[in-house]
Write a protein that holds these residues in place. Structure first.
Motif, PDB file in Angstrom:
ATOM      1  N   ASP A  37       0.493  -1.383  -0.299  1.00  0.00           N
ATOM      2  CA  ASP A  37      -0.073  -0.005  -0.406  1.00  0.00           C
ATOM      3  C   ASP A  37       0.831   1.598  -0.089  1.00  0.00           C
ATOM      4  OD1 ASP A  37      -2.793  -1.175  -0.155  1.00  0.00           O
ATOM      5  OD2 ASP A  37      -2.685  -1.372   2.420  1.00  0.00           O
ATOM      6  N   SER A  38       2.103   1.094   0.571  1.00  0.00           N
ATOM      7  CA  SER A  38       2.970   2.640   1.114  1.00  0.00           C
ATOM      8  C   SER A  38       3.287   2.179  -0.641  1.00  0.00           C
ATOM      9  CB  SER A  38       3.499   2.429   1.991  1.00  0.00           C
ATOM     10  OG  SER A  38       4.334   1.277   1.786  1.00  0.00           O
ATOM     11  N   GLU A  39       3.777   1.503  -1.227  1.00  0.00           N
ATOM     12  CA  GLU A  39       4.324   2.053  -2.545  1.00  0.00           C
ATOM     13  C   GLU A  39       4.081   2.514  -3.296  1.00  0.00           C
ATOM     14  OE1 GLU A  39       5.963  -1.947  -3.897  1.00  0.00           O
ATOM     15  OE2 GLU A  39       7.067  -2.504  -2.585  1.00  0.00           O
ATOM     16  N   GLN A  40       2.128   1.918  -3.094  1.00  0.00           N
ATOM     17  CA  GLN A  40       1.348   3.388  -4.051  1.00  0.00           C
ATOM     18  C   GLN A  40       1.674   4.824  -3.956  1.00  0.00           C
ATOM     19  OE1 GLN A  40       0.393   1.546  -7.007  1.00  0.00           O
ATOM     20  NE2 GLN A  40       1.652   0.002  -6.522  1.00  0.00           N
ATOM     21  N   LEU A  41       1.862   4.866  -2.646  1.00  0.00           N
ATOM     22  CA  LEU A  41       1.209   6.149  -2.112  1.00  0.00           C
ATOM     23  C   LEU A  41       2.446   7.614  -2.701  1.00  0.00           C
ATOM     24  CD1 LEU A  41       1.521   6.158   1.281  1.00  0.00           C
ATOM     25  CD2 LEU A  41      -0.137   6.615   0.274  1.00  0.00           C
ATOM     26  N   THR A  42       1.741   8.607  -3.345  1.00  0.00           N
ATOM     27  CA  THR A  42       2.479   9.954  -4.656  1.00  0.00           C
ATOM     28  C   THR A  42       2.543  11.061  -3.564  1.00  0.00           C
ATOM     29  OG1 THR A  42       0.515   9.785  -5.542  1.00  0.00           O
ATOM     30  CG2 THR A  42       1.642   8.041  -6.490  1.00  0.00           C
ATOM     31  N   LEU A  43       3.023  11.765  -3.816  1.00  0.00           N
ATOM     32  CA  LEU A  43       2.508  12.915  -3.642  1.00  0.00           C
ATOM     33  C   LEU A  43       1.020  14.327  -3.647  1.00  0.00           C
ATOM     34  CD1 LEU A  43       4.710  15.322  -1.606  1.00  0.00           C
ATOM     35  CD2 LEU A  43       4.868  15.735  -3.326  1.00  0.00           C
ATOM     36  N   ALA A  44       0.503  13.596  -4.571  1.00  0.00           N
ATOM     37  CA  ALA A  44      -0.353  13.992  -4.818  1.00  0.00           C
ATOM     38  C   ALA A  44      -1.397  13.369  -5.094  1.00  0.00           C
ATOM     39  CB  ALA A  44      -0.669  14.666  -6.526  1.00  0.00           C
ATOM     40  N   GLY A  45      -1.311  12.514  -4.304  1.00  0.00           N
ATOM     41  CA  GLY A  45      -2.689  11.356  -3.767  1.00  0.00           C
ATOM     42  C   GLY A  45      -3.325  11.999  -2.491  1.00  0.00           C
ATOM     43  N   GLY A  46      -4.415  11.642  -2.932  1.00  0.00           N
ATOM     44  CA  GLY A  46      -6.185  12.570  -2.445  1.00  0.00           C
ATOM     45  C   GLY A  46      -6.687  13.300  -3.141  1.00  0.00           C
ATOM     46  N   PHE A  47      -5.358  14.031  -4.089  1.00  0.00           N
ATOM     47  CA  PHE A  47      -6.545  15.464  -4.977  1.00  0.00           C
ATOM     48  C   PHE A  47      -6.690  14.585  -5.939  1.00  0.00           C
ATOM     49  CE2 PHE A  47      -2.669  17.122  -2.251  1.00  0.00           C
ATOM     50  CZ  PHE A  47      -3.461  17.996  -1.638  1.00  0.00           C
ATOM     51  N   ALA A  48      -7.757  15.496  -6.745  1.00  0.00           N
ATOM     52  CA  ALA A  48      -7.915  15.043  -8.038  1.00  0.00           C
ATOM     53  C   ALA A  48      -7.151  15.721  -8.737  1.00  0.00           C
ATOM     54  CB  ALA A  48      -9.294  16.262  -7.691  1.00  0.00           C
ATOM     55  N   PRO A  49      -7.397  15.086  -9.813  1.00  0.00           N
ATOM     56  CA  PRO A  49      -6.407  14.984 -11.040  1.00  0.00           C
ATOM     57  C   PRO A  49      -7.143  16.834 -11.490  1.00  0.00           C
ATOM     58  CG  PRO A  49      -7.495  12.708 -11.522  1.00  0.00           C
ATOM     59  CD  PRO A  49      -8.545  13.766 -10.255  1.00  0.00           C
ATOM     60  N   ALA A  50      -5.631  17.152 -11.758  1.00  0.00           N
ATOM     61  CA  ALA A  50      -5.472  18.884 -12.485  1.00  0.00           C
ATOM     62  C   ALA A  50      -6.054  18.060 -13.915  1.00  0.00           C
ATOM     63  CB  ALA A  50      -4.297  19.649 -12.205  1.00  0.00           C
ATOM     64  N   THR A  51      -6.762  19.319 -14.626  1.00  0.00           N
ATOM     65  CA  THR A  51      -7.450  19.241 -15.888  1.00  0.00           C
ATOM     66  C   THR A  51      -7.525  20.249 -16.501  1.00  0.00           C
ATOM     67  OG1 THR A  51      -9.960  19.417 -15.054  1.00  0.00           O
ATOM     68  CG2 THR A  51      -8.877  17.203 -15.526  1.00  0.00           C
ATOM     69  N   ASP A  52      -7.582  20.828 -17.559  1.00  0.00           N
ATOM     70  CA  ASP A  52      -7.883  22.799 -18.035  1.00  0.00           C
ATOM     71  C   ASP A  52      -9.500  22.762 -17.353  1.00  0.00           C
ATOM     72  OD1 ASP A  52      -5.417  22.616 -19.070  1.00  0.00           O
ATOM     73  OD2 ASP A  52      -5.852  22.223 -21.304  1.00  0.00           O
ATOM     74  N   ALA A  53     -10.120  21.895 -17.495  1.00  0.00           N
ATOM     75  CA  ALA A  53     -11.770  22.441 -16.850  1.00  0.00           C
ATOM     76  C   ALA A  53     -11.316  22.960 -15.471  1.00  0.00           C
ATOM     77  CB  ALA A  53     -13.145  21.556 -17.550  1.00  0.00           C
ATOM     78  N   ALA A  54     -10.932  22.388 -15.147  1.00  0.00           N
ATOM     79  CA  ALA A  54     -10.758  22.587 -13.083  1.00  0.00           C
ATOM     80  C   ALA A  54      -9.774  23.861 -13.370  1.00  0.00           C
ATOM     81  CB  ALA A  54     -10.349  21.821 -11.972  1.00  0.00           C
ATOM     82  N   TRP A  55      -9.117  23.880 -14.212  1.00  0.00           N
ATOM     83  CA  TRP A  55      -8.509  25.468 -13.685  1.00  0.00           C
ATOM     84  C   TRP A  55      -9.295  26.976 -14.139  1.00  0.00           C
ATOM     85  CZ3 TRP A  55      -5.870  28.974 -17.641  1.00  0.00           C
ATOM     86  CH2 TRP A  55      -5.843  29.736 -17.255  1.00  0.00           C
ATOM     87  N   GLU A  56      -9.827  26.559 -15.017  1.00  0.00           N
ATOM     88  CA  GLU A  56     -10.767  27.313 -15.897  1.00  0.00           C
ATOM     89  C   GLU A  56     -11.850  27.555 -15.283  1.00  0.00           C
ATOM     90  OE1 GLU A  56     -11.729  25.781 -19.462  1.00  0.00           O
ATOM     91  OE2 GLU A  56      -9.847  25.499 -20.833  1.00  0.00           O
ATOM     92  N   ALA A  57     -12.209  26.906 -14.421  1.00  0.00           N
ATOM     93  CA  ALA A  57     -13.378  27.258 -13.599  1.00  0.00           C
ATOM     94  C   ALA A  57     -13.032  28.403 -12.183  1.00  0.00           C
ATOM     95  CB  ALA A  57     -13.657  25.970 -12.700  1.00  0.00           C
ATOM     96  N   GLU A  58     -11.922  28.063 -11.842  1.00  0.00           N
ATOM     97  CA  GLU A  58     -10.777  28.928 -10.885  1.00  0.00           C
ATOM     98  C   GLU A  58     -10.708  30.177 -11.120  1.00  0.00           C
ATOM     99  OE1 GLU A  58     -10.565  27.912  -7.668  1.00  0.00           O
ATOM    100  OE2 GLU A  58     -11.347  26.052  -8.222  1.00  0.00           O
TER     101      GLU A  58
END
Length: 624
Positions: free
Chosen positions: A4-25
């Protein structure tokens, strides 16, 4: 470590960044405070965040990867975008090449020695009547070991004399001529552009023959500074550089010099500005374009990389608040290094004001030394490479410059373009656009047109000798129009004992007028005009203060709410008290119904600051 720990990443738990999400912000920010039903669409929002360069290249607010992205390539290989050579990891990855032009040969000799002992690796000298004389060059270089430190010369008035003087010094130095290093600075087209004369392309072959057998000495330069200093854009600078290089290859080929040998004689000298991304992209695009030209000419791949000498832009230097130039030069130096320049000249901060001091020379020299030895910029090969913005801008500049080269070639080449006035006309069109943007401050000059220094006095530098008159492209600086305003204010103060002064009538309380008070006073300071302020008070009290001080110009500053109640009665009282012109900081509609001619204008974003300040000076009787 668990599975399980091997699957941990720095971005874990965050939604993927998308152009649409950036545009909404982005839209959340842009639409904050806008009335319902008046919100911007994403297309409108992105358009507001997109800027356009003087070359009509759009700069988007966000760059991302694309399936159409070209391969990055490698340093030291075609198309040489990422560098003409592979950097080895050494701290000093470029030549630290400082300029010398003080006609006092003793001063120049000591300055050269100081530079070479304290970080410089080569010297660059101007040989002219208002700089170093050809006869004194040997004395100026007396302490230089020319097999270790390269010497390069250039001249605005007599390139042959400068080249002959350096060649005589090299041959008379007593050192190993095979180890001597330098460049004679022969560039007939740049000389013709500056002087308005017919270019002598026959000089190319003569001077190439003169350095035959001197492996470390080259004869020719392709210098774009006369075009840049005349106001040329980045695309024009690139296009004229490549068109000049083509003209020189063609002339030398006709004289019997192979393209490979001719290319080996050339060094490009270009401007590095405080627009760091444009500078990085310009240097990368120059190498790409030159590699393409030399490939078509049959030059072996190893010899296709352009050697580039970057000079921090003389056009960006200002006489007013000159210490800000240190920041401009630092940014330009970083950009030149990141763009892969083979040598860099950092001009002293007082370059526009006069000849440098030992202090200003030291600061300029150490700007490069710090970038190399403390910031380690040179240890990284093409540090901007892979940046989607930089790669896109490099590509845009290269394509636009190549289109310009094709136009110049179709019209007969660079010499014909100069003779016909085509080069001057193209630069004039850019200058007209730039002048408008400088005046309305969409192109900002810190310490000059933005955030001027209150109470500033004229900077005193060692005066330059009077320069000869040139009949070609007029050499300019971006800050000159504002310096003219500041000069008028300083002359007025010297003649009368006080700076030009206007009344800044701040209506209401601090919370009402604070923002516009600061904005208006800074606009006035751009011209060196003092703003005597009044805070609050009735129309009669404000008018009495204006009359007591014999004010001829007044500016009102407050909020829309206060303007609606007080702007018209205060302006009328001021006019009745003898004030000739009354301006309002903000939107004139906020004052409500006003008699025609009561207000003489506004101080607001996007205004022509130069026109406004000229008008105020004329009203105050400040001499031109």
């Amino acid at each position: 470590m668990s599975a399980d720990s091997e699957q941990l990443t720095l971005a874990g738990g965050f939604a993927p960044a998308t152009d649409a999400a950036w545009e909404a912000e982005v839209l959340k920010v842009l639409n904050r405070g806008r009335p319902e039903g008046k919100e911007l669409t994403i297309e409108q929002g992105l358009k507001r965040l997109t800027s356009t360069t003087l070359d009509d290249i759009d700069v988007a607010p966000l760059y991302t990867s694309s399936d159409e992205d070209a391969p990055l390539g490698y340093p030291g290989a075609m198309p040489f975008t990422r560098g003409s050579v592979v950097r080895t990891g050494e701290a000093v990855a470029w030549g630290v090449r400082q300029l010398h032009e003080d006609p006092d040969v003793a001063v120049t000799r000591q300055a050269i020695l100081d530079d070479l002992e304290r970080g410089a690796t080569s010297v660059w000298l101007r040989i002219d009547p208002d700089a170093i004389s050809a006869d004194s060059l040997a004395t100026a270089l007396a302490d230089v070991k020319l097999d270790l430190a390269a010497a390069r010369v250039f001249s605005r008035t007599d390139q042959d004399a400068a080249a002959a003087a350096l060649l005589a010094v090299l041959k008379g130095s007593g050192g190993d001529l095979n180890a001597a290093k330098g460049n004679l600075g022969i560039d007939p087209l740049a000389f013709a552009a500056l002087n308005g004369t017919e270019p002598d392309l026959g000089a190319l072959k003569r001077w190439v023959d003169e350095v035959a057998g001197l492996a470390g000495v080259t004869a020719l330069t392709v210098e774009t500074l006369p075009y840049h200093k005349a106001g040329a854009s980045d695309v024009q600078e690139l296009g004229f550089a490549i068109a000049t290089g083509i003209a020189y290859l063609r002339a030398l080929d006709e004289a019997g010099v192979s393209p490979a040998d001719a290319a080996g004689q050339l060094e490009f000298r270009v401007a590095a500005t405080a627009d760091q991304f444009a500078t990085i992209a310009k240097l990368r695009a120059l190498r790409r374009l030159w590699a393409r030209v030399t490939e078509e000419c049959g030059v072996p791949e190893a010899a296709r990389g352009a050697r580039i000498h970057a000079v921090t832009s003389p056009r960006m230097m200002a006489k007013v608040d000159p210490h800000v130039n240190m920041l401009r030069v630092t940014i330009a130096t970083f950009a030149a290094a990141a763009g892969g320049a083979d040598a860099i000249t950092a001009l002293p901060f007082d370059h526009a004001a006069g000849l440098p001091t030992s202090f200003s020379r030291r600061i300029a020299r150490n700007t490069q030394v710090i970038a190399a030895e403390e910031s380690h910029v040179g240890r990284v090969q093409d540090p901007a490479g892979g940046s989607w913005y930089v790669e896109s801008l490099t590509d845009e500049l290269a394509k636009a410059a190549w289109a310009l080269v094709q136009q110049v070639e179709a019209a007969g080449g660079m010499a014909a373009a100069l003779a016909s006035g085509d080069v001057a006309q193209r630069i004039d069109a850019v200058n007209a656009d730039r002048a408008t943007k400088l005046a309305n401050r969409s192109i900002e000059l810190t310490g000059v047109s933005m955030f001027p220094l209150a109470g500033e006095k004229a900077y005193e530098a060692k005066a330059r000798p009077e320069a000869p008159a040139f009949g070609g492209l007029k050499q300019i600086r971006d800050a000159e129009v504002f310096e003219t305003l500041r000069d008028r204010a300083w002359a007025h103060e010297a003649a009368t004992g006080s700076a030009p002064d206007v009344l800044l009538a701040c209506l209401g309380a601090q919370r009402d007028f604070g923002g516009r008070q600061g904005f208006a006073s800074n606009v006035l300071l751009v011209g060196g005009i003092n703003a005597t302020q009044s805070h609050g008070g009735s129309p009669e009290e404000i008018a009495a203060k204006a009359a007591e001080q014999a004010q001829l110009v007044a500016v009102l500053a407050s909020s829309a709410k206060v303007y609606a109640e007080q702007a018209v009665p205060v302006a009328q009282a001021l006019k009745d008290a003898g004030v000739q012109k009354v301006y309002l900081a903000g939107n004139l509609a906020e004052a409500g119904e006003a008699p025609e001619g009561l207000f003489d204008g506004t101080i607001a974003l996007g205004m022509d600051v130069v026109k406004f300040l000229d008008s105020v000076f004329d009203t105050l009787g400040v001499a031109r």
